[in-house]
Design a protein around this motif. Structure first.
Motif, mmCIF file in Angstrom:
data_model
loop_
_atom_site.group_PDB
_atom_site.id
_atom_site.type_symbol
_atom_site.label_atom_id
_atom_site.label_comp_id
_atom_site.label_asym_id
_atom_site.label_seq_id
_atom_site.Cartn_x
_atom_site.Cartn_y
_atom_site.Cartn_z
ATOM 1 N N UNK A 4 -26.063 76.578 15.725
ATOM 2 C CA UNK A 4 -26.506 76.248 17.210
ATOM 3 C C UNK A 4 -27.939 75.902 17.542
ATOM 4 N N UNK A 5 -28.661 75.419 16.282
ATOM 5 C CA UNK A 5 -29.797 75.152 16.420
ATOM 6 C C UNK A 5 -30.037 73.740 16.905
ATOM 7 N N UNK A 6 -30.979 73.621 17.981
ATOM 8 C CA UNK A 6 -31.410 72.523 18.554
ATOM 9 C C UNK A 6 -32.416 71.684 18.025
ATOM 10 N N UNK A 7 -32.216 70.364 17.798
ATOM 11 C CA UNK A 7 -33.349 69.513 17.230
ATOM 12 C C UNK A 7 -33.333 68.351 18.123
ATOM 13 N N UNK A 8 -34.222 68.051 18.788
ATOM 14 C CA UNK A 8 -34.371 66.682 19.328
ATOM 15 C C UNK A 8 -35.386 65.872 18.998
ATOM 16 N N UNK B 23 -15.949 84.327 40.167
ATOM 17 C CA UNK B 23 -16.531 83.134 40.679
ATOM 18 C C UNK B 23 -17.688 82.801 39.739
ATOM 19 N N UNK B 24 -17.790 81.647 39.508
ATOM 20 C CA UNK B 24 -19.100 81.580 38.453
ATOM 21 C C UNK B 24 -19.689 80.025 38.838
ATOM 22 N N UNK B 25 -20.974 79.958 39.033
ATOM 23 C CA UNK B 25 -21.507 78.446 39.116
ATOM 24 C C UNK B 25 -22.547 78.271 37.968
ATOM 25 N N UNK B 26 -22.229 77.200 37.586
ATOM 26 C CA UNK B 26 -22.865 76.707 36.349
ATOM 27 C C UNK B 26 -23.607 75.376 36.714
ATOM 28 N N UNK B 27 -24.967 75.328 36.369
ATOM 29 C CA UNK B 27 -25.729 73.998 36.574
ATOM 30 C C UNK B 27 -25.393 73.592 35.117
ATOM 31 N N UNK B 28 -25.154 72.082 35.115
ATOM 32 C CA UNK B 28 -24.915 71.358 34.062
ATOM 33 C C UNK B 28 -26.263 70.511 33.689
ATOM 34 N N UNK B 29 -27.236 70.808 34.029
ATOM 35 C CA UNK B 29 -28.553 69.730 33.844
ATOM 36 C C UNK B 29 -28.817 69.459 32.398
ATOM 37 N N UNK B 30 -28.611 70.508 31.519
ATOM 38 C CA UNK B 30 -29.062 70.376 30.117
ATOM 39 C C UNK B 30 -27.921 69.769 29.324
ATOM 40 N N UNK B 31 -26.841 69.636 29.816
ATOM 41 C CA UNK B 31 -25.516 69.031 28.805
ATOM 42 C C UNK B 31 -25.833 67.599 28.366
ATOM 43 N N UNK B 32 -25.577 67.428 27.161
ATOM 44 C CA UNK B 32 -25.895 66.098 26.586
ATOM 45 C C UNK B 32 -24.790 65.321 26.125
ATOM 46 N N UNK B 33 -23.498 65.931 26.546
ATOM 47 C CA UNK B 33 -22.211 65.256 26.045
ATOM 48 C C UNK B 33 -21.303 65.840 26.613
ATOM 49 N N UNK C 108 -44.231 67.290 21.067
ATOM 50 C CA UNK C 108 -43.933 68.126 22.049
ATOM 51 C C UNK C 108 -42.507 68.414 22.106
ATOM 52 N N UNK C 109 -41.573 67.656 21.333
ATOM 53 C CA UNK C 109 -40.271 67.832 21.110
ATOM 54 C C UNK C 109 -40.139 68.772 20.350
ATOM 55 N N UNK C 110 -40.929 69.005 19.266
ATOM 56 C CA UNK C 110 -40.656 70.426 18.218
ATOM 57 C C UNK C 110 -40.999 71.675 19.030
ATOM 58 N N UNK C 111 -42.085 71.560 19.740
ATOM 59 C CA UNK C 111 -42.488 72.748 20.593
ATOM 60 C C UNK C 111 -41.207 72.986 21.620
ATOM 61 N N UNK D 151 -38.027 72.468 21.184
ATOM 62 C CA UNK D 151 -36.910 72.874 20.531
ATOM 63 C C UNK D 151 -37.141 74.280 20.133
ATOM 64 N N UNK D 152 -38.565 74.616 19.462
ATOM 65 C CA UNK D 152 -38.867 76.121 19.006
ATOM 66 C C UNK D 152 -38.661 76.726 20.431
ATOM 67 N N UNK D 153 -39.061 76.671 21.498
ATOM 68 C CA UNK D 153 -39.141 77.311 22.360
ATOM 69 C C UNK D 153 -37.456 77.610 23.107
ATOM 70 N N UNK D 154 -36.604 76.671 23.013
ATOM 71 C CA UNK D 154 -35.184 76.661 23.280
ATOM 72 C C UNK D 154 -34.470 77.563 22.261
ATOM 73 N N UNK D 155 -34.793 77.237 21.156
ATOM 74 C CA UNK D 155 -34.047 77.910 19.953
ATOM 75 C C UNK D 155 -34.539 79.509 19.676
#
Length: 163
Positions: A25-29, A153-163, A95-98, A100-104
């Protein structure tokens, strides 16, 4: 030909799920590492027509019989453009590395042996049971099993979905 494969998993069974080698589940952008930055960045920059043109022009200026200009009249502007672009790309990738580290490293609550344990999102694996709080960012594909809201009930914001 599209061949579909069945996927098997058991909830809360890391040993069983590890047999099937699911992705982590590691994110790498980010695009670059310290080791591949220079060659990969130069390769990308010389795919631009203007940079390739000036590189070919530089090689032609190295032949004194066909050039009336010295090589450094082309080399200097080319190096300035390549350097500025490389610095910009390096800053963007840093900035992408930072990010990614923050989210991971965001905390998540996992159910382990019947108890809630805090871990990091990058350590979440297929089959893990996660407890989500209100407005908590989710950095994995999940299957909602239950909700504490009325009528589930559940509300999901999908702003970060990439596919």
């Amino acid at each position: 030909m599209n061949i579909e494969h069945e996927r098997y998993l058991q909830d809360n069974n890391k040993e069983f799920n590890s047999i099937f080698v699911y992705p982590n589940n590691t994110i790498k952008t980010s695009k670059y590492s310290v080791f591949n930055f220079l060659p990969l960045n130069l390769f990308e920059q010389f795919q631009r027509l203007a940079n390739a043109y000036f590189l070919i022009l530089l090689f032609l200026q190295l032949i004194p019989q066909i050039s009336s200009l010295t090589w450094y009249t082309t080399m200097t502007p080319l190096m300035v453009v390549l350097s500025i672009t490389a610095v910009k790309d390096a800053i963007d990738d840093l900035k992408r590395h930072q990010s990614d580290d923050r989210v991971n490293n965001l905390p998540v609550l996992l159910l382990v042996n019947g108890k809630m344990k805090e871990d990091k999102w990058m350590n979440v694996q297929v089959g893990d049971i996660i407890k989500l709080e209100n407005n908590q960012p989710v950095t994995a594909d999940i299957l909602l099993l239950s909700s504490s809201e009325p009528y589930s009930l559940t509300y999901i914001e999908t702003a970060d979905l990439d596919g």
